[in-house]
Design a protein around this motif. Structure first.
Motif, mmCIF file in Angstrom:
data_model
loop_
_atom_site.group_PDB
_atom_site.id
_atom_site.type_symbol
_atom_site.label_atom_id
_atom_site.label_comp_id
_atom_site.label_asym_id
_atom_site.label_seq_id
_atom_site.Cartn_x
_atom_site.Cartn_y
_atom_site.Cartn_z
ATOM 1 N N UNK A 117 -13.307 4.110 -1.491
ATOM 2 C CA UNK A 117 -12.417 3.607 -2.510
ATOM 3 C C UNK A 117 -11.275 4.604 -2.650
ATOM 4 N N UNK A 118 -10.162 4.200 -3.213
ATOM 5 C CA UNK A 118 -9.070 5.140 -3.411
ATOM 6 C C UNK A 118 -9.521 6.334 -4.237
ATOM 7 N N UNK A 119 -8.788 7.438 -4.116
ATOM 8 C CA UNK A 119 -9.159 8.642 -4.839
ATOM 9 C C UNK A 119 -9.134 8.426 -6.340
ATOM 10 N N UNK A 120 -8.226 7.575 -6.787
ATOM 11 C CA UNK A 120 -8.084 7.423 -8.230
ATOM 12 C C UNK A 120 -7.495 6.068 -8.605
ATOM 13 N N UNK A 121 -8.255 5.273 -9.351
ATOM 14 C CA UNK A 121 -7.694 4.098 -9.994
ATOM 15 C C UNK A 121 -6.986 4.584 -11.248
ATOM 16 N N UNK A 122 -5.854 3.985 -11.573
ATOM 17 C CA UNK A 122 -5.205 4.489 -12.777
ATOM 18 C C UNK A 122 -4.783 3.419 -13.755
ATOM 19 N N UNK A 123 -4.481 2.203 -13.310
ATOM 20 C CA UNK A 123 -3.982 1.218 -14.257
ATOM 21 C C UNK A 123 -4.077 -0.162 -13.632
ATOM 22 N N UNK A 125 -2.230 -4.242 -14.044
ATOM 23 C CA UNK A 125 -1.123 -4.987 -14.645
ATOM 24 C C UNK A 125 -0.823 -6.201 -13.781
ATOM 25 N N UNK A 126 -0.423 -7.300 -14.433
ATOM 26 C CA UNK A 126 0.029 -8.474 -13.696
ATOM 27 C C UNK A 126 -0.970 -9.055 -12.728
ATOM 28 N N UNK A 127 -2.280 -8.896 -12.986
ATOM 29 C CA UNK A 127 -3.299 -9.435 -12.089
ATOM 30 C C UNK A 127 -3.715 -8.489 -10.982
ATOM 31 N N UNK A 128 -3.070 -7.310 -10.893
ATOM 32 C CA UNK A 128 -3.389 -6.328 -9.861
ATOM 33 C C UNK A 128 -4.041 -5.101 -10.492
ATOM 34 N N UNK A 129 -4.839 -4.408 -9.681
ATOM 35 C CA UNK A 129 -5.315 -3.082 -10.041
ATOM 36 C C UNK A 129 -4.686 -2.111 -9.053
ATOM 37 N N UNK A 130 -4.271 -0.941 -9.534
ATOM 38 C CA UNK A 130 -3.514 0.005 -8.718
ATOM 39 C C UNK A 130 -4.283 1.304 -8.553
ATOM 40 N N UNK A 131 -4.003 1.999 -7.440
ATOM 41 C CA UNK A 131 -4.693 3.252 -7.151
ATOM 42 C C UNK A 131 -3.815 4.117 -6.261
ATOM 43 N N UNK A 132 -4.137 5.394 -6.243
ATOM 44 C CA UNK A 132 -3.505 6.314 -5.308
ATOM 45 C C UNK A 132 -4.592 6.912 -4.427
ATOM 46 N N UNK A 133 -4.214 7.363 -3.261
ATOM 47 C CA UNK A 133 -5.172 8.002 -2.362
ATOM 48 C C UNK A 133 -4.438 9.047 -1.539
ATOM 49 N N UNK A 134 -5.206 9.929 -0.929
ATOM 50 C CA UNK A 134 -4.611 10.984 -0.129
ATOM 51 C C UNK A 134 -4.393 12.240 -0.956
ATOM 52 N N UNK A 135 -4.393 13.369 -0.289
ATOM 53 C CA UNK A 135 -4.275 14.646 -0.988
ATOM 54 C C UNK A 135 -2.928 14.811 -1.673
ATOM 55 N N UNK A 136 -1.880 14.133 -1.176
ATOM 56 C CA UNK A 136 -0.560 14.283 -1.773
ATOM 57 C C UNK A 136 -0.281 13.238 -2.835
ATOM 58 N N UNK A 171 2.675 1.330 -14.867
ATOM 59 C CA UNK A 171 3.156 0.369 -13.879
ATOM 60 C C UNK A 171 3.459 -0.959 -14.564
ATOM 61 N N UNK A 172 4.567 -1.579 -14.184
ATOM 62 C CA UNK A 172 4.898 -2.921 -14.619
ATOM 63 C C UNK A 172 5.010 -3.834 -13.421
ATOM 64 N N UNK A 173 4.645 -5.106 -13.590
ATOM 65 C CA UNK A 173 4.675 -6.074 -12.492
ATOM 66 C C UNK A 173 5.579 -7.232 -12.876
ATOM 67 N N UNK A 174 6.531 -7.536 -12.000
ATOM 68 C CA UNK A 174 7.436 -8.668 -12.191
ATOM 69 C C UNK A 174 7.227 -9.640 -11.049
ATOM 70 N N UNK A 175 6.823 -10.889 -11.360
ATOM 71 C CA UNK A 175 6.598 -11.923 -10.351
ATOM 72 C C UNK A 175 7.736 -12.936 -10.396
#
Length: 429
Positions: A117-123, A125-136, A171-175
């Motif tokens: 799984x990604x290193x960190x889920x954070x938020x 919005x708009x039907x999506x879940x977002x995450x970051x991964x990687x050491x940077x 994060x904001x999502x515009x569709x």
């Protein structure tokens, strides 16, 4: 059969709907379009004609035109055992929770070590879940929480690298017409275990049509302290105005997505408010926060924010009994786990504490002017809720095409929202 897009469908197939074949296609379409989303999906399994009807573009357009209450999503992350991750969605139209499958970067296998799984889920919005991964932390991933049951858990999509690394941004999502934009603001970067104060105010926009990130003017300097999603809330209003608000500071700024400029920073903090959240409800901004009176009595209240952000007016308060039912204890810190999200006239307030099994209530905001508030409790989550190290919640509309996306030439997917009754608190049909 009536003329139109369904006139080419074989008459014999229409006969499979038994007594329903005495109704016109338009009337059948209207009746089905008024059902909750999960019931619409199940209706697609009744017969071939209904399957054909609900997957036709004209039906999706009819459903999209109807005012539908947004769903409340809760994703629980366990940092030790991935199999204990759980996802839930509450459909206010049917009044039930739906247990969704968790999301991994790779297909689920029998060996938990092979699941990633990604290193960190954070938020979310708009039907999506977002995450970051990687050491940077420059790898930015997103995934829809609603998807076909036949789809693999590997539904994550990775964008090109961010210009600046992030941890816990808002994060904001515009569709718009099948395309979407992500606006990512703030977040913290750690270098050698220390916070990098130079890059934590960055703002970027991802356009799915162009496939790349655009660097925008950074957050105003006043947001330098407490600029992650743990200290900020955000609201997208009218498709062009992205508001960022300090949960504890009360700082408010507006970003014009067309002109790509920030407005001047204002302070929005009614007397006695300890912390508050900014929510977009249809065509208005609503401030929801915890207020402590001079006598020490707590109350959770709502305010309508003026269009120019220059002030706010009272709308109402959560019933005292309901507030005390969500929280316990006598210390003021008992409210630290309170969170609030909302969209399109619904506002959800919930407790992140595991020992209370994440209780929640919802407020429906209606009427013009100051607005009217109607509160009710949300049913408990389905049994066997695991302990989570982090809870991610958001409120989002559910486009029908997001749960009927089965691909050309295939029958509509038996999606997660129409899963076996064991996934829900009670059956719909």
């Amino acid at each position: 059969m009536d003329s139109g897009p369904f006139s080419t469908y074989p008459a014999a197939a229409a006969g499979e709907v038994c007594h329903w074949n005495k109704l016109s296609v338009d009337l059948i379409e209207l009746i089905l379009s008024l059902l909750p989303v999960r019931s619409i999906v199940r209706a697609g399994a009744v017969c071939k004609f209904w399957q054909f009807l609900i997957t036709h573009p004209s039906f999706a357009a009819r459903v999209a035109a109807a005012a539908r209450a947004p769903w409340f999503f809760l994703y629980g992350q366990n940092n030790v055992h991935l199999r204990r991750n759980q996802a839930f969605a509450f459909d206010p139209a049917s009044g039930e929770w739906i247990h969704l499958p968790p999301i991994y970067l790779s297909a689920v296998s029998n060996d938990e070590d092979e699941q990633r799984q990604p290193d960190e889920y954070f938020v979310g919005s708009g039907g999506f879940i977002f995450a970051t991964s990687g050491s940077t932390r420059t790898s930015f991933c997103y995934a829809p929480l609603l998807r076909g049951a036949g789809a693999t858990p590997n539904t994550w999509r990775e964008t090109p690298p961010l210009c600046f690394s992030r941890r816990n941004p808002v994060v904001g999502v515009l569709r718009c017409r099948g395309e979407f934009k992500f606006i990512v603001a703030g977040g913290v970067r750690f270098v050698g275990g220390l916070v990098d104060i130079e890059e934590q105010l960055a703002v970027e926009i991802f356009d799915s049509a162009g496939g790349g990130w655009q660097l925008c003017p950074p957050l105003p300097a006043e947001f330098r302290s407490g600029n992650s999603s743990q200290g900020l809330s955000s609201a997208l209003l009218g498709g062009n105005s992205f508001f960022v608000f300090g949960i504890y500071s009360g700082l408010l700024a507006r970003f014009d997505m067309s002109l790509r400029v920030w407005s001047g920073v204002q302070t929005l903090r009614p007397p006695g408010v300890i912390f508050s959240f900014l929510v977009a409800c249809r065509d208005r901004l609503v401030l929801a926060g915890l207020r402590i009176s001079a006598g020490g009595a707590p109350s959770f209240e709502l305010w309508r924010v003026e269009a120019d952000g220059g002030g706010c007016s009272e709308m109402g308060a959560m019933p005292e009994k309901m507030l005390l039912g969500i929280f316990d204890g006598d210390e003021e810190e008992r409210f630290a786990s309170l969170r609030c999200v909302g969209a399109d006239g619904l506002l959800y307030v919930f407790n992140e504490a595991h020992h209370r099994a994440y209780p929640a209530c919802v407020c429906e905001i209606s009427g013009g002017g100051a607005g009217r508030c109607a509160w009710r409790e949300v049913p408990p989550l389905p049994a066997q809720v695991n302990r989570f190290h982090k809870v991610i919640t958001f409120c989002s509309a559910v486009p029908l095409d997001s749960v009927l996306n089965s691909g050309a030439g295939k029958p509509p997917a038996a999606v997660a929202v129409a899963a076996a009754d064991g996934y829900s608190s009670r059956p719909v049909l």
